[in-house]
Design an enzyme around this catalytic site. Sequence first.
Site, PDB file in Angstrom:
ATOM      1  N   ALA A  75      38.209  46.123  48.582  1.00 30.77           N
ATOM      2  CA  ALA A  75      36.918  45.379  48.433  1.00 30.77           C
ATOM      3  C   ALA A  75      35.720  46.250  48.938  1.00 30.77           C
ATOM      4  O   ALA A  75      35.848  47.293  49.767  1.00 30.77           O
ATOM      5  CB  ALA A  75      36.716  44.197  49.335  1.00 30.77           C
ATOM      6  N   ASP A  76      34.735  46.272  48.134  1.00 30.41           N
ATOM      7  CA  ASP A  76      33.393  46.914  48.755  1.00 30.41           C
ATOM      8  C   ASP A  76      32.222  46.164  48.692  1.00 30.41           C
ATOM      9  O   ASP A  76      32.068  45.243  47.509  1.00 30.41           O
ATOM     10  CB  ASP A  76      33.361  48.250  47.865  1.00 30.41           C
ATOM     11  CG  ASP A  76      32.203  49.105  48.418  1.00 30.41           C
ATOM     12  OD1 ASP A  76      32.723  50.034  49.305  1.00 30.41           O
ATOM     13  OD2 ASP A  76      31.236  49.132  47.993  1.00 30.41           O
ATOM     14  N   THR A  77      31.199  46.360  49.521  1.00 32.56           N
ATOM     15  CA  THR A  77      29.998  45.527  49.380  1.00 32.56           C
ATOM     16  C   THR A  77      28.805  46.526  49.699  1.00 32.56           C
ATOM     17  O   THR A  77      28.806  47.327  50.367  1.00 32.56           O
ATOM     18  CB  THR A  77      29.843  44.522  50.750  1.00 32.56           C
ATOM     19  OG1 THR A  77      31.118  43.643  50.803  1.00 32.56           O
ATOM     20  CG2 THR A  77      28.636  43.830  50.673  1.00 32.56           C
TER      21      THR A  77
END
Length: 201
Positions: A75-77
């Site tokens: 995941a990456d935000t």
Amino acid sequence: MKKIVLASASPRRRELLSQVGITFEVKPASGEERITSTEPSKVVEELSCQKAMFTAHALEKEQADDLADILIIGADTIVSYEGKILGKPSDPKAAVEMLSMLQGNTHQVYTGVTVLVREEKNWKIHTFHECTDVIFYPVTKEEIAEYVNSKDPMDKAGSYGIQGTWGAYVKGIRGDYNNVVGLPVARLIYETKKLGINLRG
């Protein structure tokens, strides 16, 4: 039941998965990330995929013959304001600049998620993103300085964490709150159910 591996060192993502009853192991991604897009949704999808693949390659070296029952989550935000991507601040000055720009306005938080499952000798890639609008009340320079001095913004995209003291200035959100924290867990469970996988056992 597949063994779930989270390719992230984020304590917030670990907490979100645990809250919804998912049992998992943590193996943070390690490698040089490259992006080919400037569009926020594409950027987070690319980065989440790369993080998942870094962990996949590490697992291949460690246990090449026992990968069929492993599922990897990357995941990456990022935060985006008027089309500009705001990552983690490089120093306190950058944090002040970001928060000054965001206060009193509406911005977007994007999280990209990649799920990898093993099929024969290859990883099958499933990637999606979630976007949430976040609206801040107007904030004074003194309030921004106080928050930056707490050091809380320094490891967070957009220089704030919605679940911390900066949450006092959030006027509202449109979309998934957990997405802003760092992982849209409900969407993750929904997407994996479409693959015939129940992450909660």
